[in-house]
Design a protein around this motif. Sequence first.
Motif, PDB file in Angstrom:
ATOM      1  N   GLU A  77       0.948  -1.191  -0.174  1.00 46.44           N
ATOM      2  CA  GLU A  77      -0.035   0.127  -0.013  1.00 46.44           C
ATOM      3  C   GLU A  77       1.024   1.202  -0.086  1.00 46.44           C
ATOM      4  OE1 GLU A  77      -2.931  -0.424  -0.705  1.00 46.44           O
ATOM      5  OE2 GLU A  77      -3.485  -2.150  -0.112  1.00 46.44           O
ATOM      6  N   THR A  78       0.428   2.296  -0.809  1.00 36.71           N
ATOM      7  CA  THR A  78       1.412   3.388  -0.957  1.00 36.71           C
ATOM      8  C   THR A  78       0.593   4.662  -0.803  1.00 36.71           C
ATOM      9  OG1 THR A  78       1.120   3.419  -3.330  1.00 36.71           O
ATOM     10  CG2 THR A  78       3.010   1.934  -2.806  1.00 36.71           C
ATOM     11  N   THR A  79       1.542   5.806  -0.893  1.00 37.13           N
ATOM     12  CA  THR A  79       0.791   6.980  -0.866  1.00 37.13           C
ATOM     13  C   THR A  79       0.335   7.545  -2.297  1.00 37.13           C
ATOM     14  OG1 THR A  79       2.903   8.099  -1.325  1.00 37.13           O
ATOM     15  CG2 THR A  79       2.208   8.003   0.923  1.00 37.13           C
ATOM     16  N   GLY A  80       0.728   6.842  -3.349  1.00 40.01           N
ATOM     17  CA  GLY A  80       0.301   7.029  -4.799  1.00 40.01           C
ATOM     18  C   GLY A  80       1.145   6.172  -5.608  1.00 40.01           C
ATOM     19  N   LEU A  81       0.848   6.559  -7.025  1.00 41.78           N
ATOM     20  CA  LEU A  81       1.540   5.769  -8.170  1.00 41.78           C
ATOM     21  C   LEU A  81       2.960   6.043  -8.565  1.00 41.78           C
ATOM     22  CD1 LEU A  81      -1.706   5.678 -10.082  1.00 41.78           C
ATOM     23  CD2 LEU A  81      -0.957   3.910  -8.441  1.00 41.78           C
ATOM     24  N   ASP A  82       3.594   7.139  -7.994  1.00 39.35           N
ATOM     25  CA  ASP A  82       4.971   7.591  -8.474  1.00 39.35           C
ATOM     26  C   ASP A  82       6.085   6.957  -7.721  1.00 39.35           C
ATOM     27  OD1 ASP A  82       6.938   8.615  -9.475  1.00 39.35           O
ATOM     28  OD2 ASP A  82       6.416  10.580  -9.118  1.00 39.35           O
ATOM     29  N   TYR A  83       6.352   5.691  -8.547  1.00 37.94           N
ATOM     30  CA  TYR A  83       7.304   4.882  -7.706  1.00 37.94           C
ATOM     31  C   TYR A  83       8.712   5.509  -8.002  1.00 37.94           C
ATOM     32  CZ  TYR A  83       6.006   2.334 -11.981  1.00 37.94           C
ATOM     33  OH  TYR A  83       5.545   2.272 -13.309  1.00 37.94           O
ATOM     34  N   ASP A 141       9.932   8.958  -7.978  1.00 33.21           N
ATOM     35  CA  ASP A 141      10.165  10.149  -7.079  1.00 33.21           C
ATOM     36  C   ASP A 141       9.235  10.325  -5.843  1.00 33.21           C
ATOM     37  OD1 ASP A 141      12.178  10.875  -8.990  1.00 33.21           O
ATOM     38  OD2 ASP A 141      10.928  11.811 -10.289  1.00 33.21           O
ATOM     39  N   SER A 142       8.123  10.882  -5.760  1.00 35.42           N
ATOM     40  CA  SER A 142       7.299  11.272  -4.765  1.00 35.42           C
ATOM     41  C   SER A 142       6.758  10.272  -3.957  1.00 35.42           C
ATOM     42  CB  SER A 142       6.155  12.377  -5.354  1.00 35.42           C
ATOM     43  OG  SER A 142       5.254  11.626  -5.905  1.00 35.42           O
ATOM     44  N   ASP A 143       6.101   9.089  -4.191  1.00 37.39           N
ATOM     45  CA  ASP A 143       5.510   8.111  -3.313  1.00 37.39           C
ATOM     46  C   ASP A 143       6.341   7.147  -2.704  1.00 37.39           C
ATOM     47  OD1 ASP A 143       2.826   9.554  -3.738  1.00 37.39           O
ATOM     48  OD2 ASP A 143       2.969   8.708  -5.661  1.00 37.39           O
ATOM     49  N   VAL A 144       5.656   6.651  -1.724  1.00 39.30           N
ATOM     50  CA  VAL A 144       6.398   5.778  -0.846  1.00 39.30           C
ATOM     51  C   VAL A 144       5.328   4.734  -0.132  1.00 39.30           C
ATOM     52  CG1 VAL A 144       8.210   7.406   0.158  1.00 39.30           C
ATOM     53  CG2 VAL A 144       6.024   7.168   1.399  1.00 39.30           C
ATOM     54  N   ILE A 145       5.846   3.469   0.328  1.00 32.91           N
ATOM     55  CA  ILE A 145       5.338   2.549   0.859  1.00 32.91           C
ATOM     56  C   ILE A 145       4.734   2.799   2.218  1.00 32.91           C
ATOM     57  CG2 ILE A 145       5.380   0.158   1.892  1.00 32.91           C
ATOM     58  CD1 ILE A 145       7.384  -0.472  -0.556  1.00 32.91           C
ATOM     59  N   VAL A 146       3.470   2.604   2.571  1.00 35.99           N
ATOM     60  CA  VAL A 146       2.995   2.790   3.801  1.00 35.99           C
ATOM     61  C   VAL A 146       2.434   1.383   4.544  1.00 35.99           C
ATOM     62  CG1 VAL A 146       1.972   5.273   3.131  1.00 35.99           C
ATOM     63  CG2 VAL A 146       0.568   3.309   2.947  1.00 35.99           C
ATOM     64  N   GLY A 147       2.479   0.436   3.773  1.00 34.42           N
ATOM     65  CA  GLY A 147       2.125  -0.733   4.386  1.00 34.42           C
ATOM     66  C   GLY A 147       2.470  -1.959   3.607  1.00 34.42           C
ATOM     67  N   VAL A 148       2.533  -3.363   4.097  1.00 34.60           N
ATOM     68  CA  VAL A 148       2.773  -4.307   3.275  1.00 34.60           C
ATOM     69  C   VAL A 148       1.913  -5.324   3.947  1.00 34.60           C
ATOM     70  CG1 VAL A 148       4.587  -6.207   2.568  1.00 34.60           C
ATOM     71  CG2 VAL A 148       5.358  -3.842   3.029  1.00 34.60           C
ATOM     72  N   SER A 149       1.376  -6.038   2.837  1.00 36.95           N
ATOM     73  CA  SER A 149       0.405  -7.248   3.095  1.00 36.95           C
ATOM     74  C   SER A 149       0.926  -8.438   2.664  1.00 36.95           C
ATOM     75  CB  SER A 149      -0.925  -7.145   2.234  1.00 36.95           C
ATOM     76  OG  SER A 149      -1.709  -6.018   2.632  1.00 36.95           O
ATOM     77  N   PHE A 209       4.299  -3.227 -10.483  1.00 30.56           N
ATOM     78  CA  PHE A 209       4.000  -1.878  -9.461  1.00 30.56           C
ATOM     79  C   PHE A 209       4.758  -1.962  -8.206  1.00 30.56           C
ATOM     80  CE2 PHE A 209       1.878   0.221  -6.156  1.00 30.56           C
ATOM     81  CZ  PHE A 209       1.999   1.754  -6.395  1.00 30.56           C
ATOM     82  N   ASP A 210       4.446  -3.223  -7.693  1.00 25.59           N
ATOM     83  CA  ASP A 210       5.129  -3.372  -6.358  1.00 25.59           C
ATOM     84  C   ASP A 210       6.427  -3.730  -6.307  1.00 25.59           C
ATOM     85  OD1 ASP A 210       2.348  -3.811  -4.561  1.00 25.59           O
ATOM     86  OD2 ASP A 210       2.071  -4.997  -6.343  1.00 25.59           O
ATOM     87  N   ALA A 211       7.013  -4.288  -7.438  1.00 24.07           N
ATOM     88  CA  ALA A 211       8.463  -4.420  -7.326  1.00 24.07           C
ATOM     89  C   ALA A 211       9.174  -2.964  -7.758  1.00 24.07           C
ATOM     90  CB  ALA A 211       8.895  -5.285  -8.688  1.00 24.07           C
ATOM     91  N   HIS A 212       8.580  -2.214  -8.595  1.00 21.58           N
ATOM     92  CA  HIS A 212       9.121  -1.189  -8.621  1.00 21.58           C
ATOM     93  C   HIS A 212       9.130  -0.042  -7.246  1.00 21.58           C
ATOM     94  CE1 HIS A 212       9.933  -0.214 -12.885  1.00 21.58           C
ATOM     95  NE2 HIS A 212       8.756  -0.295 -13.140  1.00 21.58           N
ATOM     96  N   VAL A 268      11.644  14.238 -17.504  1.00 19.77           N
ATOM     97  CA  VAL A 268      12.934  13.812 -16.961  1.00 19.77           C
ATOM     98  C   VAL A 268      12.736  13.375 -15.615  1.00 19.77           C
ATOM     99  CG1 VAL A 268      15.364  14.012 -16.576  1.00 19.77           C
ATOM    100  CG2 VAL A 268      14.146  14.520 -18.673  1.00 19.77           C
ATOM    101  N   ARG A 269      13.036  12.180 -14.918  1.00 17.97           N
ATOM    102  CA  ARG A 269      12.908  12.143 -13.341  1.00 17.97           C
ATOM    103  C   ARG A 269      14.332  12.637 -12.671  1.00 17.97           C
ATOM    104  NH1 ARG A 269       7.826  10.414 -11.443  1.00 17.97           N
ATOM    105  NH2 ARG A 269       6.741   9.372 -13.348  1.00 17.97           N
ATOM    106  N   GLY A 270      14.245  12.162 -11.391  1.00 15.69           N
ATOM    107  CA  GLY A 270      15.099  12.727 -10.526  1.00 15.69           C
ATOM    108  C   GLY A 270      16.432  12.020 -10.852  1.00 15.69           C
ATOM    109  N   ASP A 271      16.650  10.821 -11.652  1.00 17.59           N
ATOM    110  CA  ASP A 271      17.849  10.386 -11.805  1.00 17.59           C
ATOM    111  C   ASP A 271      18.509  10.907 -13.388  1.00 17.59           C
ATOM    112  OD1 ASP A 271      16.143   9.198 -13.454  1.00 17.59           O
ATOM    113  OD2 ASP A 271      16.667   7.089 -13.207  1.00 17.59           O
TER     114      ASP A 271
END
Length: 697
Positions: free
Chosen positions: A137-143, A145-153, A202-205, A414-417
């Motif tokens: 579970e994440t804060t959003g779909l941007d894996y 730059d901006s989003d992070v994991i908030v939980g794992v099932s 998605f989850d792997a990213h 262009v992304r952060g990298d």
Amino acid sequence: MNVSLRLNLRSPTAESAEAAKRVEVAVERKKAAETIEQAWERILAMKNSDTDRERLLAVKHAMESGTLGGYPTDGKRFSKAEALRLWAELNERQKADKLAEMVRNTPPHYRLIQTVMQMDELVADLANESIVAVDTETTGLDYYDSDVIVGVSLTLPNANYHVYIPVGHDEGEQLEREYVLARLKPVLEDESVGKVLHNYKFDAHMLIKHGIRMRGLRWDTQIAMHILNENEPSYALKNLATRYLKEPSDTFEQLFGKAQFSTIPLDVALVYAAKDTDLTWRLYRFQREHFKRLPKLLDVYERIENPLIDVVLDMERTGFVLDAEHASKLGEDLRGQLADVERQLAIHFGDINYNSHVQLKPAIEALVREKIDSTDVKTLKALQDRHDAVRLLLKYRELTKLLGTYVEALPQQVRGDGRIHANFNQAATVTGRFSSNNPNFQNQPKYARKMFVAPPGMVILSGDFSQQEPRLLAHFSGEPVLIEAYRAGKDLYTTAAAELFGIPESECGDGSKYRKMLKTGILAVMYGTGPKTLAGQLEINEKEARDFIAQFYAKYPNVKAWIDGNERFAKKHGYVEMLYGRKRRLPEVRSRDRYEQFRALRQATNAIIQGSAAIQTKLTMIALDALCKRKGWQMAFSIHDEIGLYAPKDITLDDVREFESVMLNTVTLAVPNKTDIEISERWGEGKSVKEWFALAE
């Protein structure tokens, strides 16, 4: 007397005002007298969208059952707007009730992991599992730059329980993200522990962003469902569970709207998130049972689609290197060209907006002296020989698209990298062909490709399958002329054109009208193109196009027999088969609507050719990925019939020959494969192998 008369006369204005007032009062009385039944009859008789009608009926039912009040008691008219406002209120109330019910009915084998002791027990149980289901579970779909994991099932089949481990919720007792992921990392990265996910990529990213490269993918229920039914209306987990597991399940948006998962209370989060892996595991078992009756499709999934997922994941992570300076120069050049074209257009059209259909249509009609229905590109192309201004408009459209869609837009992605990372989708089309988005590299013009370069110290090594689909046509049809042409190393279009038109091959070479006609004709046969469309493509009349197709079939009877056989097979079975038995289901072939049936039958041959080309490309990508891992190279892209990778700048001729061998020999056909290989430092400026190594010397 005149004075008295004037005093008794009433002005027309006053009389009109009184009459209007009486009408207004009467209308208000009528509104007030309207019953709720009459109000609903009026509202439902309006022109309502399907969504609005569904919502209105829900409100009507709720009011009738007493769940909702809301009918005006102050004499005001009950309106559609008020009914839809009540729906929003009803929806929120129902969501709250549903969430409360979910929490009350939390299954006993759903566990919330909040303490170190609970985490220790989980890790101990994971050691006894050979395969698990995973979801984040994440804060959003941007894996990136901006989003992070908030939980794992996790679902543990042997231990028979499902867990949710919150790590980033706004409230509630929870362990630190870094601690939890560190404890899970050995299991997630262990190849020997199988992983089952829905949309694994998605989850792997997201896990890669947190320093974990998940390994051991055994099954992606989303990709597997695409093999079982490429016509699914939705591949969302909750929709598939509702349909196939008979488990009514609400999507995230239905339950939480636009809220971030980090804001969801932990008791609600547990029942929602643990259910994700629970359903994924159950869907996996359902699919495995279904595949037992379809061994060829199981082989397609396990041998092609499943191993390809990790290849695509790595390819997406590699990304494209954008040369910002070159992109800036291209932008300046395009803006200069555009300004020049606009100056010329102003001479013909004056001061109008060239993007406005309303302004442009009459201006074009005045120049070509003909009424037109549209100002789209197709219409302009048909009129371009009528006036120079129309050709200029086409140039204007081309330049504005290049500038806006590519040269200006791509640097913004262009992304952060420092790289652009497109999404490559292996299961987004019904035939299994790749698509890409954010950005779409499948329609990237050569002009825009030059903005991309190889990473420092590397080159772009790419190969595209020469005449991939016509070779498959020869393979499947067994047409002797086509097979002989390929086996002799001849150019098929030249050879076939000479055969069909009865003229020497020397007159049918590259650039000749005969070769062009034959190439277009063969593609038309494969794609099921009708005479009318073919006539436009070949710039001939419809009768000539029909004669051309008939002549082609007469000359190549095996092709005609194969196509007819495909249509008979589709009618009988409702599907056609590609290489290795992958299916393209065409349910409309049994439709009572003759037009729908006709359209489906025209897809039969195209699906076999296009889907088989996709399979050849995918298997080749898997083999090339193995080559890359052995040599330390990186997969870069798969676009149409071209596959590209990044290799060291000091690449040797032997390296290239290994690459070529994989391209040619991974999938063998009744005719030899051919690949055109290019090496470049800037995409779109590739050199042949001979040219590259000659320069290197």
